[in-house]
Scaffold this motif. Sequence first.
Motif, PDB file in Angstrom:
ATOM      1  N   GLY A 353      41.973 156.575  10.335  1.00  0.00           N
ATOM      2  CA  GLY A 353      40.581 157.043   9.698  1.00  0.00           C
ATOM      3  C   GLY A 353      39.635 155.812   9.311  1.00  0.00           C
ATOM      4  N   ARG A 354      40.153 154.726   9.351  1.00  0.00           N
ATOM      5  CA  ARG A 354      39.523 153.556   8.733  1.00  0.00           C
ATOM      6  C   ARG A 354      38.667 152.920   9.847  1.00  0.00           C
ATOM      7  N   VAL A 355      37.582 152.419   9.856  1.00  0.00           N
ATOM      8  CA  VAL A 355      36.882 151.650  10.917  1.00  0.00           C
ATOM      9  C   VAL A 355      36.982 150.319  10.548  1.00  0.00           C
ATOM     10  N   VAL A 356      37.417 149.622  11.630  1.00  0.00           N
ATOM     11  CA  VAL A 356      37.671 148.294  11.652  1.00  0.00           C
ATOM     12  C   VAL A 356      37.064 147.346  12.750  1.00  0.00           C
ATOM     13  N   ASP A 357      36.679 146.250  12.304  1.00  0.00           N
ATOM     14  CA  ASP A 357      35.902 145.457  13.131  1.00  0.00           C
ATOM     15  C   ASP A 357      37.016 144.558  14.170  1.00  0.00           C
ATOM     16  N   ILE A 358      36.870 144.617  15.226  1.00  0.00           N
ATOM     17  CA  ILE A 358      37.629 143.910  16.257  1.00  0.00           C
ATOM     18  C   ILE A 358      36.545 142.858  17.305  1.00  0.00           C
ATOM     19  N   ASP A 359      37.197 141.528  16.922  1.00  0.00           N
ATOM     20  CA  ASP A 359      36.422 140.528  17.602  1.00  0.00           C
ATOM     21  C   ASP A 359      37.053 140.342  18.858  1.00  0.00           C
ATOM     22  N   VAL A 360      36.038 140.305  20.120  1.00  0.00           N
ATOM     23  CA  VAL A 360      36.550 140.141  21.437  1.00  0.00           C
ATOM     24  C   VAL A 360      35.797 138.979  22.194  1.00  0.00           C
ATOM     25  N   LEU A 361      36.391 138.464  22.935  1.00  0.00           N
ATOM     26  CA  LEU A 361      35.662 137.795  24.019  1.00  0.00           C
ATOM     27  C   LEU A 361      35.701 138.484  25.341  1.00  0.00           C
ATOM     28  N   ARG A 362      34.193 138.574  25.781  1.00  0.00           N
ATOM     29  CA  ARG A 362      34.127 139.209  27.164  1.00  0.00           C
ATOM     30  C   ARG A 362      33.078 138.480  27.807  1.00  0.00           C
ATOM     31  N   ASP A 363      33.468 138.276  28.920  1.00  0.00           N
ATOM     32  CA  ASP A 363      32.747 137.655  30.023  1.00  0.00           C
ATOM     33  C   ASP A 363      32.065 136.244  29.251  1.00  0.00           C
ATOM     34  N   GLY A 364      32.976 135.430  28.628  1.00  0.00           N
ATOM     35  CA  GLY A 364      32.332 134.288  27.840  1.00  0.00           C
ATOM     36  C   GLY A 364      31.685 134.279  26.716  1.00  0.00           C
ATOM     37  N   GLU A 365      31.598 135.782  26.300  1.00  0.00           N
ATOM     38  CA  GLU A 365      30.736 136.063  25.160  1.00  0.00           C
ATOM     39  C   GLU A 365      31.537 136.576  24.120  1.00  0.00           C
ATOM     40  N   ARG A 366      31.413 136.208  22.712  1.00  0.00           N
ATOM     41  CA  ARG A 366      31.985 136.788  21.603  1.00  0.00           C
ATOM     42  C   ARG A 366      31.042 137.887  20.850  1.00  0.00           C
ATOM     43  N   ARG A 367      31.798 138.920  20.946  1.00  0.00           N
ATOM     44  CA  ARG A 367      31.275 140.072  20.364  1.00  0.00           C
ATOM     45  C   ARG A 367      32.148 140.896  19.384  1.00  0.00           C
ATOM     46  N   THR A 368      31.388 141.744  18.331  1.00  0.00           N
ATOM     47  CA  THR A 368      32.447 142.527  17.435  1.00  0.00           C
ATOM     48  C   THR A 368      32.111 143.872  17.718  1.00  0.00           C
ATOM     49  N   LEU A 369      33.277 144.753  17.908  1.00  0.00           N
ATOM     50  CA  LEU A 369      33.114 145.998  18.292  1.00  0.00           C
ATOM     51  C   LEU A 369      33.790 146.917  16.824  1.00  0.00           C
ATOM     52  N   ALA A 370      33.092 147.896  16.319  1.00  0.00           N
ATOM     53  CA  ALA A 370      33.609 148.701  15.194  1.00  0.00           C
ATOM     54  C   ALA A 370      34.425 149.745  15.993  1.00  0.00           C
ATOM     55  N   VAL A 371      35.553 150.090  15.493  1.00  0.00           N
ATOM     56  CA  VAL A 371      36.425 151.039  15.935  1.00  0.00           C
ATOM     57  C   VAL A 371      37.282 151.697  15.094  1.00  0.00           C
ATOM     58  N   LYS A 372      37.143 153.299  15.088  1.00  0.00           N
ATOM     59  CA  LYS A 372      37.659 153.975  14.042  1.00  0.00           C
ATOM     60  C   LYS A 372      39.067 154.262  14.517  1.00  0.00           C
ATOM     61  N   MET A 373      40.289 154.043  13.700  1.00  0.00           N
ATOM     62  CA  MET A 373      41.453 154.170  14.297  1.00  0.00           C
ATOM     63  C   MET A 373      41.904 155.765  14.041  1.00  0.00           C
ATOM     64  N   GLY A 374      42.702 155.878  14.933  1.00  0.00           N
ATOM     65  CA  GLY A 374      43.029 157.523  14.920  1.00  0.00           C
ATOM     66  C   GLY A 374      44.544 157.565  14.729  1.00  0.00           C
ATOM     67  N   LYS A 375      44.991 159.187  14.451  1.00  0.00           N
ATOM     68  CA  LYS A 375      46.407 159.156  14.222  1.00  0.00           C
ATOM     69  C   LYS A 375      47.298 158.873  15.509  1.00  0.00           C
ATOM     70  N   LEU A 376      48.488 158.337  15.302  1.00  0.00           N
ATOM     71  CA  LEU A 376      49.359 158.202  16.481  1.00  0.00           C
ATOM     72  C   LEU A 376      49.701 159.507  16.972  1.00  0.00           C
ATOM     73  N   PRO A 377      49.612 159.874  18.386  1.00  0.00           N
ATOM     74  CA  PRO A 377      49.981 161.185  18.664  1.00  0.00           C
ATOM     75  C   PRO A 377      51.587 161.161  18.697  1.00  0.00           C
TER      76      PRO A 377
END
Length: 489
Positions: A353-377
Motif C-alpha cells: 500500500g505504500r508509494v515508493v520512489d524508484i530511481d531508474v536509468l532509461r535510454d541514458g536518462e535518469r528518472r524517478t517513478l512512483a510505484v504503489k506496492m501491492g499485496k503478494l498474490p
Amino acid sequence: MTPMKREMNLISRPVHVLMLCAALLVGQGIFAAPARAQANAEAPEKVWIDGRAEPGIDPDAPLRFSSLANLAAELSPAVVNLIVTYDAGSAHAGIFGAPQRKSRRLAQGSGFIIHPDGYILTNYHVVNGADEVKVRLLDKSEFDGHIVGVDPQTDVALLKIEAKQKLEAIALGDSAHLRAGEHVLAIGNPMGLSHTVTTGIISALDRRDLGIQEENYVDFIQTDASINPGNSGGPLISLSGEVIGINTAINRHGQGIGFAIPIRVVKTILPHLAKTGYVVRSWLGVRVQPLDMRLANSFGLESATGAVVTEVVAESPAARGGLKVGDVVLGFDNDSLDSGVSLRWLSSTAGAGRVVDIDVLRDGERRTLAVKMGKLPDQTIPKIPGRQARVASTNLHPEFGVEVEPLTRSLADELGASGHRGVVVTKVGTRSSANIAGLRRKDVIIEVGNAEVADSSEFDNALNSIVEGQFVRLKVLRDGYVVYLAVRK
C-alpha cells in the motif's frame, strides 16, 4: 546447483535434519514486502532492546582473552537451549525421507532472550513442526516455549516464555556497518553442550545464493567462529556485546565456514511477528538480474551497482507504476542499490500500500517513478503451533453463516474466475440465511451491494455497513458465470 548448495546444512541437532537442496534462480525477482500488521494487545510496542551506547570492548583497544571471557560471562544468561519435541509424523520428522515409527523425536537448538518479558529469537527451522518447545536457561530452569510468530522466508522465529521475574536480555545491534576481520563470539548449544562459547572473525559479508532459503531475501554474514549442529538460532555477537546475527547454517564439508542472518533483517520483521504471527508481504512484480562491470558499462554506468529489469508482470504494481524491461534500477525508496543492498530486500521492507520512489536509468536518462506496492498474490500463511494466527484469510460471518478466504490466482483458475478479485466461500451453514438464499461452497463473491470486495477485509467492511435484518445483494461468480443473490443479514 553449485557444490556449495549441495554441501550447506542448517545447524539444529541432529546434524542431518535439513539438508539443503533448493537452487535459487539468479535474477528471479517477484519481490515481496512486509505490510502493516494488525495490533496484538498482548505484545509490547517493541519486543527487543537496542544496542547500548557504551561498547562491551573498545574495538580499537588491544584484545585480551580476559575481555572476551568477561563478555561471555555477561551475555551467557541471555542465551537459551531449546529442546524441541516432534511427532514422528510431523513435517520436521518427515524431512528425513524414510518411513517414520509412531514415536516422538527430540532435537536441540539455541536461542537468545531479546526482551526482559521473555521474548526469544531463534531459527524457524528449529521449531518448524514442533509439538512442544522447552526453553532451558543457564541456571537450568525450564519453561514452556510458546511460538509467537515465524517467517520461513528469512528462517526466523519469535518465541515467548512466562517467567515470574524479569529476564536477562541481550541487545540487538546494527549489522549494516560490519567489516570483514572484526572479532565475534558465538554462544549456543552445539551437540547438546550447553552454553558453549566460541570466537572467530567475520570472514565475509553479503554472501548470497547459498541455497539456505527458498526465497533469496537475505545476504548472510560468513564467520569462522566454530558453530556446529545445535548452534542454530544462537547469537553471533560483536565485541560491543550486541547481537549482529543469528547463527543459521554451516558448510558441512568445510571447516570454519558458517553463516548468520544479519540482525538488521530480523529487526525489520520483528514487529510483524510479534503482532500478527507472520509477515504479510507485498508485491512489486518484476524480475531483475544484477549488473556486472561489462553490462554496467554498456548502459553507460561507471560502477556495477543496480539491477536491470528483465520482466515486468502484467497488471502488477511495477507495470502500473511505469517500470519497463531494460530499465536499470539504481535506487529504491531513497536507498541506493550499492553492493550488498539488493532490490529484493529493499522491496521486501517497503510495505503493501505504500508509494515508493524508484530511481531508474532509461535510454541514458535518469528518472524517478512512483510505484504503489501491492499485496503478494498467493502468499502461503505459515502454520504456528499453539497459536492461531490473527489473519484475515479465513473469516466466519455468523450473520450469514458462511466462511470465506481470499481468492488466489490458483483458486481463480480452478473456479473459472481468472482475472477477477474477491473472496471464496469455503463453508455455508445448513440453516443459514446464505444457504436459504442459494449461496454455495466455492462461489466467488465479487460484490456486496454496490461495493467491490477484493479481499476478506473489504468483505468485512461491506457487511458491516449493512443494517441487520436487511437484504443485501451479492454478485457471485459460479462456474465462470455471474449470479446475483439476495441474502438477509
